[in-house]
Design a protein around this motif. Structure first.
Motif, mmCIF file in Angstrom:
data_model
loop_
_atom_site.group_PDB
_atom_site.id
_atom_site.type_symbol
_atom_site.label_atom_id
_atom_site.label_comp_id
_atom_site.label_asym_id
_atom_site.label_seq_id
_atom_site.Cartn_x
_atom_site.Cartn_y
_atom_site.Cartn_z
ATOM 1 N N GLN A 12 -136.663 34.084 14.309
ATOM 2 C CA GLN A 12 -135.879 33.531 13.201
ATOM 3 C C GLN A 12 -135.902 34.466 11.995
ATOM 4 O OE1 GLN A 12 -133.880 30.886 13.311
ATOM 5 N NE2 GLN A 12 -133.217 31.390 11.259
ATOM 6 N N THR A 16 -132.623 36.197 10.148
ATOM 7 C CA THR A 16 -132.391 36.147 8.706
ATOM 8 C C THR A 16 -132.245 37.550 8.130
ATOM 9 O OG1 THR A 16 -133.668 34.110 8.602
ATOM 10 C CG2 THR A 16 -133.283 35.236 6.514
ATOM 11 N N VAL A 19 -128.817 38.894 9.018
ATOM 12 C CA VAL A 19 -127.795 38.254 8.177
ATOM 13 C C VAL A 19 -127.784 38.909 6.795
ATOM 14 C CG1 VAL A 19 -127.148 36.107 6.998
ATOM 15 C CG2 VAL A 19 -127.750 36.069 9.431
ATOM 16 N N LYS A 53 -125.498 32.176 12.693
ATOM 17 C CA LYS A 53 -126.051 32.023 11.337
ATOM 18 C C LYS A 53 -125.047 32.498 10.285
ATOM 19 C CE LYS A 53 -129.656 30.190 12.892
ATOM 20 N NZ LYS A 53 -129.599 28.741 13.009
ATOM 21 N N GLU A 56 -122.458 29.878 9.515
ATOM 22 C CA GLU A 56 -122.937 28.829 8.608
ATOM 23 C C GLU A 56 -122.778 29.249 7.151
ATOM 24 O OE1 GLU A 56 -127.004 28.116 9.711
ATOM 25 O OE2 GLU A 56 -126.447 27.315 11.683
ATOM 26 N N LYS A 57 -123.098 30.507 6.861
ATOM 27 C CA LYS A 57 -123.076 31.002 5.482
ATOM 28 C C LYS A 57 -121.745 31.610 5.079
ATOM 29 C CE LYS A 57 -126.731 32.845 3.672
ATOM 30 N NZ LYS A 57 -127.800 33.795 3.357
#
Length: 178
Positions: A12, A16, A19, A53, A56-57
């Motif tokens: 994870q 991150t 991203v 991810k 989502e952002k």
């Protein structure tokens, strides 16, 4: 470099990190997307996880690829890939005209016991979004959900059925505010 990094065991934290790196260098997104969509390797699965991810952002990054993502979903036999693609599509705005082939896919996989719980629940949730502005399709979805035999499905699928039926019936509760 990106492909090599994606080949490693991804956590994870590293998702991150990827991203954040793409947020700083948007040109990396095209490489990431290419890896995600043109391969069936673990690097491609990791790239899809990063794309999920990002959806989502920054859904606007993936909106131009809606049809391509849908086509990959329809042709994939890999359960992980299908779950990630459904999750990405769930995060994107519904295009006009309505992608009927995607709705048909979701309807076909709502209660398919060969699919994972994640794929089934995402098909239920995405079906609701796809039907949201179409009364006749909402009614069809509602009939399908009401006719489902709850004891045949996992707690996760049962919860998605109940939640979606509440939304379709216009009911709210503490968890389901509209």
């Amino acid at each position: 470099m990106l492909q090599t990094a994606l080949c490693n065991n991804i956590r994870q934290f590293s998702v991150t990190q990827f991203v954040r790196e793409i947020e700083q260098k948007y040109e990396l997104f095209h490489t990431l997307y290419y890896i995600a969509m043109n391969d069936d390797s673990s690097a491609a699965n990791h790239a899809l996880l990063v794309c999920e991810k990002l959806s989502e952002k920054h859904p606007s990054l993936l909106v131009p690829y809606y049809d391509e993502i849908t086509e990959r979903l329809l042709s994939s036999n890999n359960e992980t890939v299908r779950r990630l693609l459904l999750s990405i599509l769930f995060n994107l705005p519904i295009p006009t005209p309505l992608p009927i082939h995607l709705l048909n896919y979701c309807f076909d996989h709502l209660f398919n016991q060969q699919d994972s719980i994640g794929v089934q629940t995402l098909c239920i949730k995405l079906s609701y979004l796809l039907c949201q502005n179409h009364t006749e399709l909402q009614q069809e979805l509602q009939v399908k959900l009401k006719n489902a035999e709850p004891t045949l499905y996992s707690a996760g699928v049962q919860s998605a059925i109940r939640s979606t039926l509440r939304k379709l019936e216009g009911k709210t509760n503490k968890r389901n505010r509209q």
